[in-house]
Write a protein that holds these residues in place. Structure first.
Motif, PDB file in Angstrom:
ATOM      1  N   ASN A  37      -4.667   8.155  -8.254  1.00  0.00           N
ATOM      2  CA  ASN A  37      -4.371   6.841  -7.787  1.00  0.00           C
ATOM      3  C   ASN A  37      -5.403   5.723  -7.704  1.00  0.00           C
ATOM      4  N   MET A  97       0.777  -1.231  -0.117  1.00  0.00           N
ATOM      5  CA  MET A  97      -0.055   0.095  -0.140  1.00  0.00           C
ATOM      6  C   MET A  97       0.793   1.266   0.144  1.00  0.00           C
ATOM      7  N   LYS A  98       0.600   2.006  -0.896  1.00  0.00           N
ATOM      8  CA  LYS A  98       1.535   3.433  -1.136  1.00  0.00           C
ATOM      9  C   LYS A  98       1.079   4.316   0.229  1.00  0.00           C
ATOM     10  N   TYR A 141       7.567   6.292   0.485  1.00  0.00           N
ATOM     11  CA  TYR A 141       6.573   7.409   0.798  1.00  0.00           C
ATOM     12  C   TYR A 141       6.718   8.453  -0.023  1.00  0.00           C
ATOM     13  N   HIS A 180       1.230   8.078   1.637  1.00  0.00           N
ATOM     14  CA  HIS A 180       1.215   9.568   1.414  1.00  0.00           C
ATOM     15  C   HIS A 180       0.739  10.249   2.564  1.00  0.00           C
ATOM     16  N   LEU A 218      -4.345   2.952  -1.453  1.00  0.00           N
ATOM     17  CA  LEU A 218      -3.255   3.842  -0.722  1.00  0.00           C
ATOM     18  C   LEU A 218      -3.626   4.236   0.477  1.00  0.00           C
TER      19      LEU A 218
END
Length: 308
Positions: free
Chosen positions: A56, A1-2, A34, A4, A60
């Motif tokens: 995206n 999982m990205k 990140y 941010h 995320l």
């Protein structure tokens, strides 16, 4: 999982920037990928969160680094996107979102919980008011004296000065006493799941998603962030001096035993005051007058939260 991170450097009078530096060092040491995004003015958190979520399609996490106001903005920006989970590194004055959703208060511990990658589903509050057409809240909506105090504090130059000394919560106590003798209670009509209630000269009505607001006050002791309900606390007519006892006992929930305090629970709430009293959502100004709130059960994914 990205991951941010949306950092509000102004939170707690700039102390959140130092919190981010500690978090960033840990991320670098762990070799975590990140992206970081900085807010510069009110509303940036919502705009940035919406932009990231829209661009995206993969799962995320949007992680607010700041106070409850930062979480409020990020949640409003991400509310339409089911592939987004919300995270939080507490770096504000109140940090009630962390209390209500079982998140660690220390930034390093909060980050470790985030990196474990587990997410829990909690309830999401939605609202409509004179200033918010279709918004969300994660902690509470207030109408009346509490919103009046929140507005005075947010506009106060003393909040920043006391935050620098680690005494930011004293700002609320100062304005509570100061405005106690100036604020005029108003009649309130409240509809909860179709049932109507009327209160004369009420001081405030708070609609809560979990127990906490105002920096640890247990305004709704029986609320849970995953019970599918909004909990409504109304402080009715009482002498001004007795209101002080309400705000003393609210820290452990003792206020709910007072005869002037009424508590309810439901999924849909509409508050109609007889006067244009202020409204807040998660401590942020949200207009004046009427406000509607409803619950979206399990509508918020929170990464790093304890099992709710």
């Amino acid at each position: 999982m990205k991951l941010h991170f949306i950092v509000n450097p102004a939170a707690k009078n700039g102390r959140s920037a130092a919190v981010w530096e500690r978090v960033q060092r840990m991320l670098e040491q762990e070799g975590v990928s990140y992206e970081v995004h900085w807010t510069k003015r009110e509303g940036d958190g919502k705009r940035i969160a919406h932009q990231i979520a829209e661009q995206n399609a993969e799962p995320l996490a949007l992680i607010a680094v700041g106070g409850d106001g930062t979480v409020y903005e990020v949640a409003n920006g991400a509310s339409l996107f089911p592939h987004v989970a919300i995270g939080y590194i507490p770096a504000g004055t109140g940090n009630d979102f962390a209390r209500g959703f079982g998140l660690p208060h220390r930034p390093e511990q909060a980050l470790r919980r985030l990196l474990a990658g587990k997410a829990a589903s909690g309830d999401l509050g939605r609202l409509a008011s004179s200033a918010v057409r279709d918004g969300v809240f994660v902690n509470s909506v207030g109408c009346g004296f509490d919103a009046h105090i929140a507005r005075a504090v947010n506009r106060s130059k003393w909040k920043g000065r006391l935050n620098r000394l680690g005494l930011g919560t004293l700002t609320y106590a100062f304005y509570l006493v100061k405005e106690l003798f100036r604020y005029q209670p108003a009649d309130l009509d409240i509809c909860i799941d179709g049932q109507n209630y009327s209160f004369q000269q009420a001081w405030m009505a708070a609609v809560s998603n979990h127990p906490y607001y105002g920096g640890g006050m247990r305004i709704a002791p029986s609320a849970r962030a995953d019970d599918g309900l909004l909990h409504v606390t109304v402080v009715g007519r009482l002498p001004r001096w007795k209101l002080l006892s309400i705000f003393l006992t609210v820290f452990w929930g003792g206020h709910v035993r007072m005869k002037e305090v009424s508590v309810f629970a439901g999924r849909n709430v509409h508050i109609r005051p007889a006067a244009p009293v202020p409204v807040h959502a998660d401590g942020e100004e949200a207009g004046v007058g009427e406000v509607s709130a409803w619950i979206e059960a399990r509508g918020l994914r929170v990464i790093g939260a304890e099992t709710l």
